[in-house]
Design a protein around this motif. Structure first.
Motif, PDB file in Angstrom:
ATOM      1  N   THR A 245       0.862  -1.174   0.000  1.00 18.49           N
ATOM      2  CA  THR A 245       0.000   0.000   0.000  1.00 18.49           C
ATOM      3  C   THR A 245       0.905   1.233   0.000  1.00 18.49           C
ATOM      4  O   THR A 245       2.128   1.113   0.014  1.00 18.49           O
ATOM      5  N   GLY A 246       0.336   2.407   0.008  1.00 18.93           N
ATOM      6  CA  GLY A 246       1.172   3.595   0.033  1.00 18.93           C
ATOM      7  C   GLY A 246       0.367   4.862  -0.183  1.00 18.93           C
ATOM      8  O   GLY A 246      -0.841   4.826  -0.438  1.00 18.93           O
ATOM      9  N   PHE A 247       1.047   5.983  -0.075  1.00 13.41           N
ATOM     10  CA  PHE A 247       0.420   7.282  -0.286  1.00 13.41           C
ATOM     11  C   PHE A 247       1.518   8.308  -0.533  1.00 13.41           C
ATOM     12  O   PHE A 247       2.712   8.048  -0.324  1.00 13.41           O
ATOM     13  N   VAL A 248       1.113   9.482  -0.996  1.00 10.69           N
ATOM     14  CA  VAL A 248       2.033  10.579  -1.280  1.00 10.69           C
ATOM     15  C   VAL A 248       1.545  11.817  -0.538  1.00 10.69           C
ATOM     16  O   VAL A 248       0.342  12.118  -0.544  1.00 10.69           O
ATOM     17  N   LEU A 249       2.458  12.522   0.097  1.00  8.87           N
ATOM     18  CA  LEU A 249       2.134  13.799   0.721  1.00  8.87           C
ATOM     19  C   LEU A 249       2.764  14.913  -0.098  1.00  8.87           C
ATOM     20  O   LEU A 249       3.969  14.883  -0.378  1.00  8.87           O
ATOM     21  N   GLU A 250       1.953  15.859  -0.508  1.00  2.00           N
ATOM     22  CA  GLU A 250       2.442  17.007  -1.251  1.00  2.00           C
ATOM     23  C   GLU A 250       1.501  18.178  -0.978  1.00  2.00           C
ATOM     24  O   GLU A 250       0.445  18.016  -0.363  1.00  2.00           O
ATOM     25  N   GLY A 251       1.898  19.349  -1.424  1.00  2.33           N
ATOM     26  CA  GLY A 251       1.057  20.521  -1.242  1.00  2.33           C
ATOM     27  C   GLY A 251       0.785  20.820   0.219  1.00  2.33           C
ATOM     28  O   GLY A 251       1.674  20.759   1.075  1.00  2.33           O
ATOM     29  N   GLU A 252      -0.482  21.121   0.525  1.00  3.07           N
ATOM     30  CA  GLU A 252      -0.852  21.515   1.880  1.00  3.07           C
ATOM     31  C   GLU A 252      -0.634  20.380   2.880  1.00  3.07           C
ATOM     32  O   GLU A 252      -0.236  20.628   4.035  1.00  3.07           O
ATOM     33  N   ARG A 253      -0.873  19.139   2.455  1.00 10.49           N
ATOM     34  CA  ARG A 253      -0.677  18.008   3.379  1.00 10.49           C
ATOM     35  C   ARG A 253       0.804  17.837   3.709  1.00 10.49           C
ATOM     36  O   ARG A 253       1.160  17.472   4.826  1.00 10.49           O
ATOM     37  N   LEU A 254       1.670  18.070   2.758  1.00 12.82           N
ATOM     38  CA  LEU A 254       3.105  17.985   3.031  1.00 12.82           C
ATOM     39  C   LEU A 254       3.531  19.085   4.002  1.00 12.82           C
ATOM     40  O   LEU A 254       4.298  18.842   4.946  1.00 12.82           O
ATOM     41  N   ARG A 255       3.031  20.285   3.792  1.00 13.60           N
ATOM     42  CA  ARG A 255       3.356  21.376   4.710  1.00 13.60           C
ATOM     43  C   ARG A 255       2.848  21.069   6.116  1.00 13.60           C
ATOM     44  O   ARG A 255       3.508  21.377   7.121  1.00 13.60           O
ATOM     45  N   ARG A 432      -3.628  -2.246   5.604  1.00 11.54           N
ATOM     46  CA  ARG A 432      -4.257  -0.976   5.220  1.00 11.54           C
ATOM     47  C   ARG A 432      -4.579  -0.125   6.450  1.00 11.54           C
ATOM     48  O   ARG A 432      -4.488   1.105   6.407  1.00 11.54           O
ATOM     49  N   GLN A 433      -4.923  -0.765   7.540  1.00 11.61           N
ATOM     50  CA  GLN A 433      -5.159  -0.024   8.778  1.00 11.61           C
ATOM     51  C   GLN A 433      -3.873   0.638   9.261  1.00 11.61           C
ATOM     52  O   GLN A 433      -3.878   1.795   9.693  1.00 11.61           O
ATOM     53  N   MET A 434      -2.768  -0.090   9.183  1.00  7.90           N
ATOM     54  CA  MET A 434      -1.494   0.464   9.618  1.00  7.90           C
ATOM     55  C   MET A 434      -1.065   1.614   8.709  1.00  7.90           C
ATOM     56  O   MET A 434      -0.544   2.632   9.179  1.00  7.90           O
ATOM     57  N   THR A 435      -1.285   1.461   7.400  1.00  3.13           N
ATOM     58  CA  THR A 435      -0.943   2.537   6.473  1.00  3.13           C
ATOM     59  C   THR A 435      -1.746   3.799   6.785  1.00  3.13           C
ATOM     60  O   THR A 435      -1.198   4.909   6.817  1.00  3.13           O
ATOM     61  N   ALA A 436      -3.041   3.632   7.022  1.00  6.26           N
ATOM     62  CA  ALA A 436      -3.897   4.781   7.350  1.00  6.26           C
ATOM     63  C   ALA A 436      -3.473   5.418   8.669  1.00  6.26           C
ATOM     64  O   ALA A 436      -3.492   6.650   8.813  1.00  6.26           O
ATOM     65  N   ALA A 437      -3.062   4.588   9.640  1.00  3.30           N
ATOM     66  CA  ALA A 437      -2.627   5.117  10.936  1.00  3.30           C
ATOM     67  C   ALA A 437      -1.338   5.915  10.788  1.00  3.30           C
ATOM     68  O   ALA A 437      -1.162   6.964  11.429  1.00  3.30           O
ATOM     69  N   ILE A 438      -0.433   5.438   9.947  1.00  6.96           N
ATOM     70  CA  ILE A 438       0.816   6.176   9.703  1.00  6.96           C
ATOM     71  C   ILE A 438       0.503   7.544   9.101  1.00  6.96           C
ATOM     72  O   ILE A 438       1.016   8.584   9.561  1.00  6.96           O
ATOM     73  N   GLU A 439      -0.340   7.551   8.074  1.00  8.69           N
ATOM     74  CA  GLU A 439      -0.696   8.806   7.415  1.00  8.69           C
ATOM     75  C   GLU A 439      -1.371   9.767   8.376  1.00  8.69           C
ATOM     76  O   GLU A 439      -1.067  10.971   8.410  1.00  8.69           O
ATOM     77  N   ARG A 440      -2.286   9.255   9.174  1.00  8.74           N
ATOM     78  CA  ARG A 440      -3.017  10.093  10.125  1.00  8.74           C
ATOM     79  C   ARG A 440      -2.080  10.690  11.168  1.00  8.74           C
ATOM     80  O   ARG A 440      -2.150  11.893  11.479  1.00  8.74           O
ATOM     81  N   THR A 441      -1.142   9.882  11.677  1.00 11.87           N
ATOM     82  CA  THR A 441      -0.211  10.364  12.700  1.00 11.87           C
ATOM     83  C   THR A 441       0.756  11.401  12.130  1.00 11.87           C
ATOM     84  O   THR A 441       1.095  12.379  12.795  1.00 11.87           O
ATOM     85  N   LEU A 442       1.185  11.192  10.901  1.00 10.59           N
ATOM     86  CA  LEU A 442       2.119  12.132  10.269  1.00 10.59           C
ATOM     87  C   LEU A 442       1.545  13.535  10.167  1.00 10.59           C
ATOM     88  O   LEU A 442       2.252  14.535  10.330  1.00 10.59           O
ATOM     89  N   LEU A 443       0.249  13.603   9.903  1.00 15.29           N
ATOM     90  CA  LEU A 443      -0.393  14.902   9.716  1.00 15.29           C
ATOM     91  C   LEU A 443      -0.714  15.612  11.024  1.00 15.29           C
ATOM     92  O   LEU A 443      -1.242  16.713  11.025  1.00 15.29           O
ATOM     93  N   GLY A 444      -0.383  14.930  12.124  1.00 15.75           N
ATOM     94  CA  GLY A 444      -0.576  15.545  13.431  1.00 15.75           C
ATOM     95  C   GLY A 444      -2.004  15.565  13.905  1.00 15.75           C
ATOM     96  O   GLY A 444      -2.391  16.409  14.708  1.00 15.75           O
TER      97      GLY A 444
END
Length: 444
Positions: A245-255, A432-444
């Motif tokens: 699985t995976g995702f990309v952070l860019e734009g406002e989400r990256l900031r 997929r749950q772990m991937t979503a948790a990583i993304e959610r935690t990264l965004l604070g």
């Protein structure tokens, strides 16, 4: 002493570094092909092909790791020596591709990248690189480079690419594109052999670190496949494959992610590692987990040194009461790891770890994290009249992991995340749950 230095075909030969030796032993154990690294560029514009190929020769000539050959020197074990730079005609395979569309050209370029990645290496007889320049039109090219990981580690992507375009600028008359002579890999490899006398402190550190690794941790029953196999007796990973699985952070989400890291006094690397650990802790009741990371043993003086000097080493992450506590622990442990990163064969022997692989490889259920930063660089750059896009022709291969792995590639304008787990260790739902948790935690 000079009399103690071995030679092969008139050239100085030195023992393999510890990371090289581990790969070499694996190859001797029957692997069909060795670990491979690749990079690719989509090039748009009036490329000067002769100047480009000559630039490749400049880079190969300036880094002895790109000219390495492996030899067995009697009873002293495998050694390595440097060949001369091959002629320009033998450096790059050039092809003009007749494709009905740009999409078909891209598919064919990815097919060739996959082919090169899949072929075995024999550094006794061949150079540790395969290079292709494909032409779709007078203003559209693909450059595909594949390297043996027995000779170079992940630094090749930044160093080779950076040096290549600097050399190309020089070839076109840009006098500001100055060549920076750097240290040579064989000298560095020989120097590491001399570190044995100073290895006691490093060995003591890794003995303590290894003793902290939990021996019997595992994932919760709700997160593992519904089979009679336990995490320690699961089927062979090559048969079960991996979930990706995976995702990309860019734009406002990256900031937002980078602001969250700054607000928590964390580097991007530590912030991502904290998110990974937090996600794993949601799927285990263990009080601590081991995380293996690729650790670069280069000094600051060696930052542009090509060669195989990266070793997988463990950190032990304790379940923190709060993110701030976990981040402080991760930061402190990482700095300790960096201070003790010059691990040699003698270091491991002195540490008392029973088997080399126990320290540098980890068990099948291990968690791994790889972070590659490209500071101040974007995926698409300009080189004179050229527009160059990095990573445009990735090989189509299934990445098989034995446990859980997160890869993060960080650029100035985006961060790309790939999460992989072995199907015998985690269900696809848990992945997929772990991937979503990583993304959610990264965004604070």
């Amino acid at each position: 002493m000079e009399n103690d230095i071995m030679h092969h075909q008139g050239q100085k030969a030195v023992p393999l570094t510890l990371p090289q030796l581990l790969i070499h032993r694996t190859l001797r154990g029957g692997m069909d092909s060795g670990p491979t690294l690749e990079l690719s560029y989509r090039i748009e514009g009036p490329l000067d092909v002769p100047a480009f190929i000559a630039s490749v020769g400049d880079v190969v000539g300036s880094h002895d790791a790109l000219r390495l050959a492996i030899c067995d020197c009697g009873d002293s074990g495998p050694h390595q020596w440097a060949r001369e730079t091959p002629p320009a005609a033998e450096l790059v395979t050039c092809q003009q591709i007749k494709a009905g569309s740009e999409e078909r050209f891209s598919r064919f370029a990815s097919f060739l990248a996959t082919k090169d990645v899949s072929e075995a290496w024999d550094l006794r007889t061949e150079f540790p690189f395969r290079l292709r320049l494909l032409q779709y039109s007078p203003d559209h090219y693909a450059f595909i480079a594949t390297f043996s990981q027995l000779a170079v580690d992940g630094s090749v992507r930044a160093v080779f690419g950076g040096d290549l375009w600097q050399a190309y600028r020089r070839r076109l008359g840009d006098h500001e594109a100055v060549a920076e002579p750097g240290p040579q890999f064989l000298d560095a490899a020989a120097e590491r052999e001399a570190l044995a006398a100073n290895s006691r402190d490093i060995a003591d550190f890794w003995r303590r670190r290894y003793a902290r690794i939990p021996r019997d941790w595992g994932f919760l029953a709700s997160s593992v496949p519904n089979t009679p196999d336990t995490p320690d007796t699961a089927p062979d990973t090559a048969e079960t494959g991996s979930v990706e699985t995976g995702f990309v952070l860019e734009g406002e989400r990256l900031r937002a992610m980078r602001q969250a890291a700054r607000s928590n006094n964390a580097t991007e690397f530590i912030w991502i590692q904290h998110a990974l650990a937090s996600a794993v802790f949601e799927h285990t009741d263990a009080d601590s987990i081991p995380v293996w990371l690729p650790v670069d043993s280069r000094s600051m003086r060696e930052r542009r040194l090509l060669g195989m000097l990266t070793l997988g080493l463990p950190m032990v992450v304790d379940r923190g009461a709060a993110p701030s506590e976990l981040i402080r622990t991760l930061s402190g442990d990482w700095f300790d790891t960096l201070r003790h990163r010059r691990v040699t064969r003698e270091t491991v022997d002195a540490s008392g770890v029973a088997h080399l692989g126990d320290l540098v490889a980890g068990p099948d259920r291990s968690v791994r994290f790889a972070y590659v930063s490209h500071p101040r660089h974007r995926l698409t750059n300009t080189v004179g009249d050229l527009v160059v896009k990095y990573g445009a022709y990735a090989p189509r291969v299934e990445r098989v992991v034995s446990g859980v792995q997160l890869k993060a590639g960080s650029w100035d304008d985006s961060v790309h995340f790939r999460f992989l787990c072995n199907r015998s260790r985690l269900t696809e739902t848990a992945a997929r749950q772990m991937t979503a948790a990583i993304e959610r935690t990264l965004l604070g």
